[in-house]
Design a protein around this motif. Structure first.
Motif, short mmCIF file in Angstrom:
data_model
loop_
_atom_site.label_atom_id
_atom_site.label_comp_id
_atom_site.label_asym_id
_atom_site.label_seq_id
_atom_site.Cartn_x
_atom_site.Cartn_y
_atom_site.Cartn_z
N SER A 69 -2.28 19.79 63.85
CA SER A 69 -2.74 19.16 65.09
C SER A 69 -2.92 17.65 64.93
CB SER A 69 -4.02 19.82 65.61
OG SER A 69 -5.06 19.59 64.70
N ALA A 70 -2.92 17.17 63.70
CA ALA A 70 -2.96 15.72 63.49
C ALA A 70 -1.65 15.08 63.95
CB ALA A 70 -3.22 15.42 62.01
N ASP A 71 -0.55 15.83 63.87
CA ASP A 71 0.77 15.25 64.16
C ASP A 71 1.53 15.93 65.30
OD1 ASP A 71 0.58 13.40 61.96
OD2 ASP A 71 0.89 15.13 60.65
N PHE A 72 1.07 17.12 65.71
CA PHE A 72 1.80 17.87 66.75
C PHE A 72 0.84 18.37 67.82
CE2 PHE A 72 4.08 18.35 62.75
CZ PHE A 72 5.40 18.11 63.10
N THR A 73 1.40 18.70 68.99
CA THR A 73 0.60 19.28 70.06
C THR A 73 0.44 20.76 69.79
OG1 THR A 73 1.80 17.78 71.50
CG2 THR A 73 0.40 19.43 72.58
N ILE A 74 -0.71 21.14 69.25
CA ILE A 74 -0.98 22.55 68.99
C ILE A 74 -2.48 22.76 68.98
CG2 ILE A 74 -0.86 22.29 66.45
CD1 ILE A 74 0.48 25.17 66.50
N ASN A 75 -2.91 23.88 69.58
CA ASN A 75 -4.34 24.11 69.77
C ASN A 75 -4.75 25.48 69.21
OD1 ASN A 75 -6.41 25.53 71.76
ND2 ASN A 75 -6.87 23.35 71.72
N TRP A 76 -5.71 25.46 68.29
CA TRP A 76 -6.10 26.71 67.63
C TRP A 76 -6.70 27.72 68.61
CZ3 TRP A 76 -5.22 30.25 64.43
CH2 TRP A 76 -6.17 31.25 64.19
N GLN A 77 -7.60 27.27 69.46
CA GLN A 77 -8.29 28.20 70.37
C GLN A 77 -7.28 28.99 71.20
OE1 GLN A 77 -11.35 28.44 69.49
NE2 GLN A 77 -11.30 30.30 70.72
N GLN A 78 -6.30 28.28 71.71
CA GLN A 78 -5.27 28.93 72.53
C GLN A 78 -4.46 29.93 71.72
OE1 GLN A 78 -2.69 26.10 74.52
NE2 GLN A 78 -1.33 27.73 75.21
N LEU A 79 -4.02 29.52 70.54
CA LEU A 79 -3.21 30.41 69.69
C LEU A 79 -4.03 31.63 69.27
CD1 LEU A 79 -0.43 30.71 68.31
CD2 LEU A 79 -1.42 29.63 66.30
N HIS A 80 -5.29 31.40 68.95
CA HIS A 80 -6.19 32.48 68.53
C HIS A 80 -6.32 33.52 69.64
CE1 HIS A 80 -9.14 34.41 66.15
NE2 HIS A 80 -10.20 33.99 66.81
N GLU A 81 -6.47 33.05 70.88
CA GLU A 81 -6.59 33.98 72.01
C GLU A 81 -5.28 34.73 72.24
OE1 GLU A 81 -8.12 31.59 75.26
OE2 GLU A 81 -9.93 31.19 74.06
N GLU A 82 -4.17 34.01 72.15
CA GLU A 82 -2.86 34.64 72.38
C GLU A 82 -2.52 35.70 71.35
OE1 GLU A 82 -0.80 30.73 74.44
OE2 GLU A 82 -0.13 31.36 72.46
N THR A 83 -3.07 35.58 70.14
CA THR A 83 -2.70 36.50 69.07
C THR A 83 -3.79 37.52 68.77
OG1 THR A 83 -3.48 34.89 67.45
CG2 THR A 83 -1.11 34.90 67.91
N ALA A 84 -4.80 37.58 69.66
CA ALA A 84 -5.91 38.53 69.45
C ALA A 84 -5.38 39.94 69.29
CB ALA A 84 -6.87 38.44 70.62
N GLY A 85 -5.86 40.67 68.28
CA GLY A 85 -5.46 42.06 68.09
C GLY A 85 -4.13 42.23 67.37
#
Ligand code: AMP
Ligand code: FE
Ligand code: FE
Ligand code: ZN
Length: 278
Positions: free
Chosen positions: A112-128
Protein backbone atom coordinates in the motif's frame (compact mmCIF):
# COMPACT_ATOMS: atom_id res chain seq x y z
CA UNK A 1 -12.37 -43.80 -24.60
CA UNK A 2 -10.91 -44.50 -21.17
CA UNK A 3 -12.39 -42.89 -18.09
CA UNK A 4 -10.20 -39.99 -16.88
CA UNK A 5 -10.06 -38.19 -13.53
CA UNK A 6 -8.70 -34.76 -12.54
CA UNK A 7 -7.13 -35.00 -9.08
CA UNK A 8 -6.21 -31.35 -8.40
CA UNK A 9 -8.69 -28.44 -8.60
CA UNK A 10 -9.31 -25.20 -6.68
CA UNK A 11 -12.59 -23.36 -6.10
CA UNK A 12 -13.37 -19.97 -4.58
CA UNK A 13 -13.04 -21.55 -1.16
CA UNK A 14 -9.34 -20.89 -1.70
CA UNK A 15 -7.73 -19.23 -4.73
CA UNK A 16 -9.85 -20.59 -7.59
CA UNK A 17 -12.47 -18.36 -9.21
CA UNK A 18 -15.39 -20.80 -9.70
CA UNK A 19 -17.69 -22.60 -7.28
CA UNK A 20 -17.29 -26.33 -6.54
CA UNK A 21 -20.59 -26.93 -8.37
CA UNK A 22 -19.29 -25.12 -11.44
CA UNK A 23 -16.19 -27.34 -11.44
CA UNK A 24 -18.42 -30.44 -11.27
CA UNK A 25 -20.54 -29.18 -14.15
CA UNK A 26 -17.52 -28.27 -16.27
CA UNK A 27 -15.90 -31.66 -15.52
CA UNK A 28 -19.04 -33.47 -16.66
CA UNK A 29 -19.27 -31.34 -19.82
CA UNK A 30 -15.64 -32.15 -20.63
CA UNK A 31 -16.38 -35.86 -20.30
CA UNK A 32 -14.30 -36.44 -17.17
CA UNK A 33 -15.46 -39.41 -15.06
CA UNK A 34 -14.64 -37.68 -11.79
CA UNK A 35 -12.59 -35.08 -9.96
CA UNK A 36 -11.07 -34.24 -6.59
CA UNK A 37 -11.54 -30.79 -5.06
CA UNK A 38 -8.23 -29.79 -3.45
CA UNK A 39 -8.60 -26.27 -2.11
CA UNK A 40 -5.70 -24.94 -0.04
CA UNK A 41 -5.97 -25.96 3.64
CA UNK A 42 -9.77 -26.31 3.75
CA UNK A 43 -12.60 -28.83 3.34
CA UNK A 44 -15.23 -26.09 2.91
CA UNK A 45 -16.23 -26.98 -0.64
CA UNK A 46 -16.62 -30.73 -0.25
CA UNK A 47 -20.37 -30.90 0.38
CA UNK A 48 -21.25 -28.68 -2.55
CA UNK A 49 -18.82 -30.56 -4.83
CA UNK A 50 -20.18 -33.96 -3.78
CA UNK A 51 -23.80 -32.95 -4.37
CA UNK A 52 -23.02 -31.37 -7.72
CA UNK A 53 -20.99 -34.42 -8.83
CA UNK A 54 -24.01 -36.63 -8.10
CA UNK A 55 -26.27 -34.22 -9.99
CA UNK A 56 -24.03 -34.25 -13.07
CA UNK A 57 -23.43 -38.02 -12.91
CA UNK A 58 -19.71 -38.03 -12.17
CA UNK A 59 -17.58 -39.21 -9.22
CA UNK A 60 -16.05 -37.10 -6.48
CA UNK A 61 -13.09 -37.57 -4.13
CA UNK A 62 -12.57 -35.10 -1.27
CA UNK A 63 -9.10 -33.62 -0.99
CA UNK A 64 -7.06 -30.60 0.02
CA UNK A 65 -3.66 -29.08 -0.76
CA UNK A 66 -1.70 -28.57 2.44
CA UNK A 67 0.76 -25.71 2.92
CA UNK A 68 3.92 -27.44 4.10
CA UNK A 69 7.68 -26.88 4.05
CA UNK A 70 10.64 -29.19 4.25
CA UNK A 71 13.92 -27.66 5.37
CA UNK A 72 12.62 -24.20 4.44
CA UNK A 73 11.56 -25.25 1.00
CA UNK A 74 7.88 -24.57 0.33
CA UNK A 75 6.22 -27.90 -0.50
CA UNK A 76 2.58 -28.45 -1.44
CA UNK A 77 1.12 -31.74 -0.29
CA UNK A 78 -2.12 -33.12 -1.72
CA UNK A 79 -4.21 -35.09 0.75
CA UNK A 80 -7.10 -37.30 -0.35
CA UNK A 81 -9.98 -38.99 1.45
CA UNK A 82 -9.01 -37.76 4.89
CA UNK A 83 -11.17 -37.09 7.95
CA UNK A 84 -11.32 -33.27 8.13
CA UNK A 85 -12.40 -33.39 11.77
CA UNK A 86 -9.34 -35.09 13.26
CA UNK A 87 -8.49 -32.62 16.09
CA UNK A 88 -4.74 -32.50 15.34
CA UNK A 89 -5.51 -31.75 11.69
CA UNK A 90 -8.10 -29.10 12.59
CA UNK A 91 -5.56 -27.38 14.87
CA UNK A 92 -2.86 -27.31 12.18
CA UNK A 93 -5.27 -26.09 9.49
CA UNK A 94 -6.50 -23.32 11.80
CA UNK A 95 -2.90 -22.28 12.42
CA UNK A 96 -2.05 -22.31 8.69
CA UNK A 97 -5.13 -20.29 7.70
CA UNK A 98 -4.66 -17.83 10.56
CA UNK A 99 -1.05 -17.25 9.56
CA UNK A 100 -2.15 -16.74 5.95
CA UNK A 101 -4.42 -13.88 7.07
CA UNK A 102 -1.69 -12.17 9.08
CA UNK A 103 0.82 -12.63 6.31
CA UNK A 104 -1.57 -11.30 3.66
CA UNK A 105 -2.20 -8.23 5.81
CA UNK A 106 1.55 -7.61 6.14
CA UNK A 107 2.09 -7.98 2.36
CA UNK A 108 -0.84 -5.63 1.64
CA UNK A 109 0.52 -3.07 4.09
CA UNK A 110 3.90 -3.15 2.38
CA UNK A 111 2.27 -2.87 -1.06
CA UNK A 112 0.00 0.00 0.00
CA UNK A 113 3.04 2.28 0.17
CA UNK A 114 3.35 2.03 -3.62
CA UNK A 115 0.03 0.67 -4.95
CA UNK A 116 -3.70 1.26 -4.54
CA UNK A 117 -4.69 -1.61 -2.28
CA UNK A 118 -6.72 -1.73 0.92
CA UNK A 119 -6.50 -4.46 3.55
CA UNK A 120 -9.94 -3.95 5.08
CA UNK A 121 -11.62 -4.38 1.72
CA UNK A 122 -9.59 -7.45 0.75
CA UNK A 123 -10.14 -8.98 4.20
CA UNK A 124 -13.92 -8.60 3.82
CA UNK A 125 -13.91 -9.96 0.27
CA UNK A 126 -11.99 -13.08 1.29
CA UNK A 127 -13.88 -13.81 4.53
CA UNK A 128 -14.41 -17.56 4.97
CA UNK A 129 -11.94 -18.47 2.22
CA UNK A 130 -8.31 -19.56 2.46
CA UNK A 131 -6.55 -16.33 1.54
CA UNK A 132 -3.36 -16.41 -0.53
CA UNK A 133 -1.20 -14.27 -2.75
CA UNK A 134 -3.59 -14.78 -5.70
CA UNK A 135 -6.26 -12.70 -3.90
CA UNK A 136 -3.75 -9.89 -3.45
CA UNK A 137 -2.80 -10.25 -7.12
CA UNK A 138 -6.46 -9.98 -8.14
CA UNK A 139 -6.84 -6.76 -6.13
CA UNK A 140 -3.83 -5.24 -7.91
CA UNK A 141 -5.24 -6.31 -11.29
CA UNK A 142 -8.62 -4.85 -10.32
CA UNK A 143 -6.94 -1.55 -9.40
CA UNK A 144 -5.33 -1.45 -12.84
CA UNK A 145 -1.70 -1.91 -11.77
CA UNK A 146 -1.23 -5.20 -13.67
CA UNK A 147 -3.00 -7.14 -16.42
CA UNK A 148 -2.93 -10.67 -14.95
CA UNK A 149 -2.28 -12.63 -11.76
CA UNK A 150 0.85 -14.09 -13.31
CA UNK A 151 2.31 -10.65 -13.97
CA UNK A 152 1.76 -9.65 -10.35
CA UNK A 153 3.51 -12.80 -9.16
CA UNK A 154 6.45 -12.21 -11.47
CA UNK A 155 6.83 -8.62 -10.30
CA UNK A 156 5.87 -8.10 -6.64
CA UNK A 157 4.62 -11.37 -5.08
CA UNK A 158 7.55 -13.73 -5.57
CA UNK A 159 9.82 -14.63 -2.64
CA UNK A 160 12.57 -12.34 -3.95
CA UNK A 161 10.34 -9.25 -3.79
CA UNK A 162 10.68 -6.70 -0.95
CA UNK A 163 6.88 -6.90 -0.49
CA UNK A 164 6.98 -10.67 0.09
CA UNK A 165 6.32 -12.15 3.52
CA UNK A 166 6.43 -15.92 4.21
CA UNK A 167 3.61 -17.81 5.91
CA UNK A 168 3.51 -20.62 8.48
CA UNK A 169 3.76 -24.05 6.89
CA UNK A 170 3.59 -27.53 8.45
CA UNK A 171 6.80 -29.57 8.21
CA UNK A 172 6.12 -31.90 5.27
CA UNK A 173 7.10 -35.05 7.18
CA UNK A 174 4.65 -34.14 9.97
CA UNK A 175 1.97 -33.34 7.40
CA UNK A 176 2.37 -36.77 5.76
CA UNK A 177 1.96 -38.38 9.18
CA UNK A 178 -1.08 -36.21 9.93
CA UNK A 179 -2.75 -37.17 6.63
CA UNK A 180 -2.18 -40.84 7.44
CA UNK A 181 -3.58 -40.42 10.94
CA UNK A 182 -6.65 -38.82 9.36
CA UNK A 183 -7.13 -41.92 7.18
CA UNK A 184 -6.01 -40.15 4.01
CA UNK A 185 -3.39 -40.60 1.35
CA UNK A 186 -0.62 -38.04 0.67
CA UNK A 187 0.65 -37.10 -2.80
CA UNK A 188 3.48 -34.65 -3.45
CA UNK A 189 2.08 -31.79 -5.58
CA UNK A 190 3.91 -30.52 -8.70
CA UNK A 191 7.42 -31.83 -7.80
CA UNK A 192 8.90 -30.46 -11.04
CA UNK A 193 7.17 -27.07 -11.27
CA UNK A 194 9.15 -24.63 -13.42
CA UNK A 195 8.58 -21.77 -10.95
CA UNK A 196 10.79 -23.47 -8.35
CA UNK A 197 14.57 -23.21 -8.40
CA UNK A 198 14.94 -26.97 -8.89
CA UNK A 199 12.84 -30.16 -8.79
CA UNK A 200 12.23 -32.07 -5.58
CA UNK A 201 15.50 -32.95 -3.88
CA UNK A 202 16.45 -36.69 -3.94
CA UNK A 203 17.07 -36.75 -0.17
CA UNK A 204 13.76 -34.99 0.47
CA UNK A 205 11.85 -37.46 -1.71
CA UNK A 206 13.52 -40.37 0.10
CA UNK A 207 12.49 -38.88 3.46
CA UNK A 208 8.91 -38.31 2.24
CA UNK A 209 8.69 -41.90 0.96
CA UNK A 210 10.03 -43.17 4.30
CA UNK A 211 7.36 -41.09 6.11
CA UNK A 212 4.61 -42.76 4.10
CA UNK A 213 4.09 -40.61 1.02
CA UNK A 214 1.79 -42.57 -1.31
CA UNK A 215 2.36 -40.82 -4.61
CA UNK A 216 3.76 -37.97 -6.65
CA UNK A 217 1.92 -35.71 -9.08
CA UNK A 218 4.14 -36.54 -12.01
CA UNK A 219 2.06 -34.87 -14.70
CA UNK A 220 1.23 -31.20 -14.13
CA UNK A 221 0.85 -28.34 -16.66
CA UNK A 222 3.50 -26.22 -14.93
CA UNK A 223 6.22 -28.87 -14.95
CA UNK A 224 9.50 -28.36 -16.75
CA UNK A 225 9.67 -31.41 -19.06
CA UNK A 226 13.35 -32.18 -18.32
CA UNK A 227 12.74 -31.95 -14.57
CA UNK A 228 9.65 -34.13 -14.90
CA UNK A 229 11.79 -36.83 -16.55
CA UNK A 230 14.38 -36.43 -13.79
CA UNK A 231 11.74 -36.89 -11.08
CA UNK A 232 10.33 -39.94 -12.91
CA UNK A 233 13.82 -41.52 -12.89
CA UNK A 234 14.29 -40.59 -9.23
CA UNK A 235 11.00 -42.28 -8.40
CA UNK A 236 12.23 -45.60 -9.82
CA UNK A 237 14.01 -46.04 -6.47
CA UNK A 238 10.83 -45.50 -4.49
CA UNK A 239 8.08 -46.85 -6.72
CA UNK A 240 5.55 -44.29 -5.51
CA UNK A 241 2.23 -44.09 -7.35
CA UNK A 242 2.03 -41.40 -10.00
CA UNK A 243 -0.86 -39.06 -10.71
CA UNK A 244 -1.66 -36.42 -13.31
CA UNK A 245 -3.86 -33.38 -12.73
CA UNK A 246 -4.57 -29.88 -13.98
CA UNK A 247 -4.34 -27.72 -10.81
CA UNK A 248 -7.33 -25.83 -12.19
CA UNK A 249 -7.91 -22.36 -10.67
CA UNK A 250 -10.79 -21.18 -12.90
CA UNK A 251 -9.88 -17.86 -14.53
CA UNK A 252 -7.01 -17.40 -12.05
CA UNK A 253 -4.46 -19.42 -14.01
CA UNK A 254 -4.01 -20.62 -17.61
CA UNK A 255 -4.40 -24.27 -16.46
CA UNK A 256 -7.50 -25.83 -18.06
CA UNK A 257 -9.65 -28.38 -16.23
CA UNK A 258 -8.73 -31.91 -17.34
CA UNK A 259 -5.57 -30.87 -19.25
CA UNK A 260 -3.70 -33.50 -17.21
CA UNK A 261 -5.55 -36.47 -15.74
CA UNK A 262 -5.20 -39.73 -13.82
CA UNK A 263 -6.32 -43.22 -14.84
CA UNK A 264 -9.29 -45.12 -13.53
CA UNK A 265 -6.89 -47.59 -11.89
CA UNK A 266 -5.18 -44.81 -9.91
CA UNK A 267 -8.57 -43.38 -8.93
CA UNK A 268 -9.91 -46.76 -7.75
CA UNK A 269 -6.73 -47.61 -5.84
CA UNK A 270 -6.93 -44.27 -4.04
CA UNK A 271 -10.60 -44.68 -3.16
CA UNK A 272 -10.08 -48.16 -1.79
CA UNK A 273 -7.24 -46.97 0.46
CA UNK A 274 -8.75 -43.92 2.08
CA UNK A 275 -11.11 -43.64 5.06
CA UNK A 276 -13.42 -41.09 3.35
CA UNK A 277 -13.66 -41.96 -0.35
CA UNK A 278 -16.73 -39.78 -1.05
P1 AMP B 1 0.28 -18.69 -1.47
O1 AMP B 1 -0.68 -19.79 -1.16
O2 AMP B 1 -0.15 -17.39 -0.91
O3 AMP B 1 1.71 -19.01 -1.13
O4 AMP B 1 0.24 -18.52 -3.06
C1 AMP B 1 0.58 -19.64 -3.84
C2 AMP B 1 -0.52 -19.87 -4.86
O5 AMP B 1 -0.42 -18.86 -5.84
C3 AMP B 1 -0.37 -21.18 -5.61
O6 AMP B 1 -1.16 -22.16 -5.04
C4 AMP B 1 -0.88 -20.85 -6.97
O7 AMP B 1 -2.26 -21.09 -7.02
C5 AMP B 1 -0.70 -19.38 -7.12
N1 AMP B 1 0.40 -18.98 -8.00
C6 AMP B 1 1.71 -19.19 -7.82
N2 AMP B 1 2.42 -18.66 -8.84
C7 AMP B 1 1.52 -18.10 -9.68
C8 AMP B 1 1.61 -17.39 -10.92
N3 AMP B 1 2.79 -17.15 -11.47
N4 AMP B 1 0.47 -16.99 -11.49
C9 AMP B 1 -0.72 -17.22 -10.92
N5 AMP B 1 -0.87 -17.87 -9.77
C10 AMP B 1 0.23 -18.31 -9.15
FE1 FE C 1 -3.44 -22.14 -5.60
FE1 FE D 1 0.29 -25.97 -5.34
ZN1 ZN E 1 -2.95 -26.38 -6.39
Amino acid sequence: MSRRFDLHTHSMHSDGTTTPAEIAQEAAELGLAGFALTDHDTAQGWNEAREAATKYGIEFLPGMELTTRHEWRSTHLLAYGLDPELPELVAELDRVRDSRVHRAREIVERLSADFTINWQQLHEETAGRTIGRPHIADALVEAGHFATRSEVFADVLNPGSPYYVPTYAIETLDAIELVRQAGGVAVLAHPAAARQSRPVDPAALAAFAEAGLWGIELEHPEHRPDWEAEVARLNERHGLHVTGASDYHGAGKPNRLGERTSSEQTWQTLRELVAHPN
